[in-house]
Enzyme design. Structure first.
Site, PDB file in Angstrom:
ATOM      1  N   ASP A  52      18.763  12.009 -30.729  1.00  0.00           N
ATOM      2  CA  ASP A  52      17.911  13.043 -30.135  1.00  0.00           C
ATOM      3  C   ASP A  52      17.229  13.927 -31.172  1.00  0.00           C
ATOM      4  OD1 ASP A  52      18.316  12.430 -27.548  1.00  0.00           O
ATOM      5  OD2 ASP A  52      19.767  14.025 -27.130  1.00  0.00           O
ATOM      6  N   LYS A  74      12.921  14.397 -27.448  1.00  0.00           N
ATOM      7  CA  LYS A  74      12.535  14.899 -26.138  1.00  0.00           C
ATOM      8  C   LYS A  74      12.893  16.364 -26.159  1.00  0.00           C
ATOM      9  CE  LYS A  74      15.306  13.789 -22.746  1.00  0.00           C
ATOM     10  NZ  LYS A  74      15.856  15.036 -22.201  1.00  0.00           N
ATOM     11  N   MET A 189      19.096  27.409 -23.835  1.00  0.00           N
ATOM     12  CA  MET A 189      17.706  27.293 -23.336  1.00  0.00           C
ATOM     13  C   MET A 189      17.285  28.538 -22.561  1.00  0.00           C
ATOM     14  SD  MET A 189      17.937  23.285 -22.217  1.00  0.00           S
ATOM     15  CE  MET A 189      19.636  23.327 -21.629  1.00  0.00           C
TER      16      MET A 189
HETATM   17  N1  SAH Z   1      24.435  19.212 -25.611  1.00  0.00           N
HETATM   18  C1  SAH Z   1      24.006  20.337 -26.421  1.00  0.00           C
HETATM   19  C2  SAH Z   1      23.017  21.232 -25.688  1.00  0.00           C
HETATM   20  C3  SAH Z   1      21.684  20.577 -25.434  1.00  0.00           C
HETATM   21  S1  SAH Z   1      20.569  21.624 -24.607  1.00  0.00           S
HETATM   22  C4  SAH Z   1      25.238  21.125 -26.868  1.00  0.00           C
HETATM   23  O1  SAH Z   1      26.337  20.879 -26.376  1.00  0.00           O
HETATM   24  O2  SAH Z   1      25.106  21.977 -27.745  1.00  0.00           O
HETATM   25  C5  SAH Z   1      19.598  22.226 -25.936  1.00  0.00           C
HETATM   26  C6  SAH Z   1      19.906  23.685 -26.179  1.00  0.00           C
HETATM   27  O3  SAH Z   1      21.149  23.812 -26.861  1.00  0.00           O
HETATM   28  C7  SAH Z   1      18.911  24.398 -27.060  1.00  0.00           C
HETATM   29  O4  SAH Z   1      17.760  24.808 -26.355  1.00  0.00           O
HETATM   30  C8  SAH Z   1      19.737  25.572 -27.523  1.00  0.00           C
HETATM   31  O5  SAH Z   1      19.872  26.541 -26.514  1.00  0.00           O
HETATM   32  C9  SAH Z   1      21.081  24.913 -27.725  1.00  0.00           C
HETATM   33  N2  SAH Z   1      21.269  24.423 -29.098  1.00  0.00           N
HETATM   34  C10 SAH Z   1      21.558  23.177 -29.484  1.00  0.00           C
HETATM   35  N3  SAH Z   1      21.699  23.112 -30.831  1.00  0.00           N
HETATM   36  C11 SAH Z   1      21.505  24.365 -31.302  1.00  0.00           C
HETATM   37  C12 SAH Z   1      21.531  24.956 -32.591  1.00  0.00           C
HETATM   38  N4  SAH Z   1      21.786  24.259 -33.688  1.00  0.00           N
HETATM   39  N5  SAH Z   1      21.285  26.268 -32.671  1.00  0.00           N
HETATM   40  C13 SAH Z   1      21.043  27.017 -31.597  1.00  0.00           C
HETATM   41  N6  SAH Z   1      20.998  26.523 -30.351  1.00  0.00           N
HETATM   42  C14 SAH Z   1      21.222  25.206 -30.196  1.00  0.00           C
END
Ligand code: SAH
Length: 273
Positions: A52, A74, A189
C-alpha cells in the site's frame, strides 16, 4: 545485528507459507523496526508482494531478488473500485500458485479493509494468514511520547475514523454519547472533518480547553507532533498546514509528553520525537 542464524531460529517458529496462499501482514506505522518478525519472515518468503501507499518502501530491500512487487497505492477519497482491483490482483496471483504477501500499513484489520480482503479470499477458496501489525493509533503515540493510557488520566481508549466510506463524518457514531462516555479518543483519517468533530464533541460536553495532539508521519524521519485544544483545533490544522497521514489524539494523557520530551532518545540517528 540480525544474521542468517537468527533467521534460522525464527524460521523454526514460523507457520507454513504454502504456494497459492496469501499472508496479509501489517507493516506497522512506517519505521522499518516496527514490523513483526513474522512479517519480516514473510517478506523473505513471498513470490509476490502487493503493498500500500502507507507502507515504507524500505521494506522492499528484504524481498527475494526474483520476487515481484505490485504497488497498490490508494489514498483516501479515491473511488472504491480501486479496492476491487487490489482484491482481484491478490486472488489472481494466489490462483497462479504464488505465495502472495499483502503488506498493509499499521494493522491489516484496523481501518485497513483487511476484513474485505480475507472475505474475498475465502470466497475464492484461498487460504490466508492474517499477521497483526502495530497500528498507527498505538505505535504512533509511543514515538510521540504520548502514553495511550496513564493511571491518572484514562482507563479506556476509543479508536475511530473521522470519515466513513463516502468521506463524510461517520453518522453511525453517536457523537454526543461518545463525548460523554469516551475518555481518550484516538482518531484515524480525522483531519478533513476535524472542525465538525471537535464541535460535536464540545456540544456533547467536552471542555474547550481539552488537549488535542496531531502526529503526522508517525515513526518516519519527518514525524511532526503538534498540540492545541479542542476549541482551536480546526484553525490550528489550517494554520499549520497539517496534512494526512496523521493520528489525532484527544485526552488528558497528552499532557505527560511535555514533562518527558527532553529525555526521549531519538528513534532514528538524527530525529527526536
Ligand atoms: N491499518 C492502518 C490504518 C489505515 S487508515 C493502521 O492500523 O495504522 C490510514 C490512516 O491511518 C491515515 O489517514 C492516518 O490517520 C493513519 N496513519 C497510518 N500511518 C500513519 C503514520 N505513519 N502517521 C500518522 N498517521 C498514520
Amino acid at each position: 545485528m540480525i544474521d542468517d542464524s537468527d533467521i534460522q531460529i525464527l524460521a523454526k517458529y514460523m507457520p507454513q507459507f504454502p504456494t497459492g496462499s496469501v499472508w496479509l501482514v501489517g507493516a506497522g506505522p512506517g519505521h522499518i523496526g516496527l514490523i513483526s518478525a513474522m512479517g519480516l519472515f514473510a517478506l523473505k518468503q513471498a513470490d509476490v508482494i502487493i503493498y500500500d501507499a502507507l507502507v515504507n518502501k524500505a521494506f522492499l530491500q528484504f524481498i527475494r531478488a526474483d520476487a515481484e512487487t505490485i504497488y497498490a497505492g490508494k489514498r483516501g477519497g479515491k473511488p472504491s473500485s480501486t479496492q476491487q482491483n487490489i482484491t482481484d490482483a491478490i486472488v489472481k496471483y494466489a490462483q497462479q500458485g504464488k505465495r502472495v504477501l499483502r503488506l498493509k500499513g499499521g494493522d491489516p484489520f484496523v481501518f485497513g479493509r483487511g476484513g474485505e480482503e480475507v472475505e474475498a479470499l475465502a470466497k475464492a477458496n484461498i487460504k490466508f494468514l492474517a499477521v497483526p501489525g502495530i497500528t498507527a493509533g498505538i505505535g504512533g503515540l509511543a514515538f510521540a511520547n504520548i502514553p495511550a493510557t496513564t493511571r491518572e488520566t484514562n482507563q479506556s481508549i476509543t479508536f475511530l475514523t473521522g470519515h466513513d466510506a463516502s468521506g463524510i463524518i461517520p453518522s453511525a457514531i453517536d457523537w454526543s454519547n461518545l463525548a460523554k462516555g469516551a475518555q481518550t479518543i484516538v482518531m484515524y483519517m480525522a483531519l478533513k472533518n476535524i472542525g465538525e468533530i471537535c464541535d460535536r464533541l464540545m456540544a456533547g460536553g467536552r471542555e474547550r480547553h481539552e488537549p488535542i495532539a496531531f502526529i503526522r508521519n508517525a515513526s518516519l524521519p519527518d514525524q511532526q507532533v503538534w498540540q492545541t485544544n479542542l476549541a482551536e483545533a480546526s484553525e490550528f490544522v489550517q494554520m499549520h498546514g497539517i496534512t494526512p497521514p496523521a493520528i489525532v489524539i484527544i485526552g488528558g494523557n497528552i499532557a505527560l509528553r511535555s514533562r518527558v520530551i527532553d529525555y526521549a532518545l531519538p528513534f532514528y540517528q538524527q530525529v527526536s520525537g
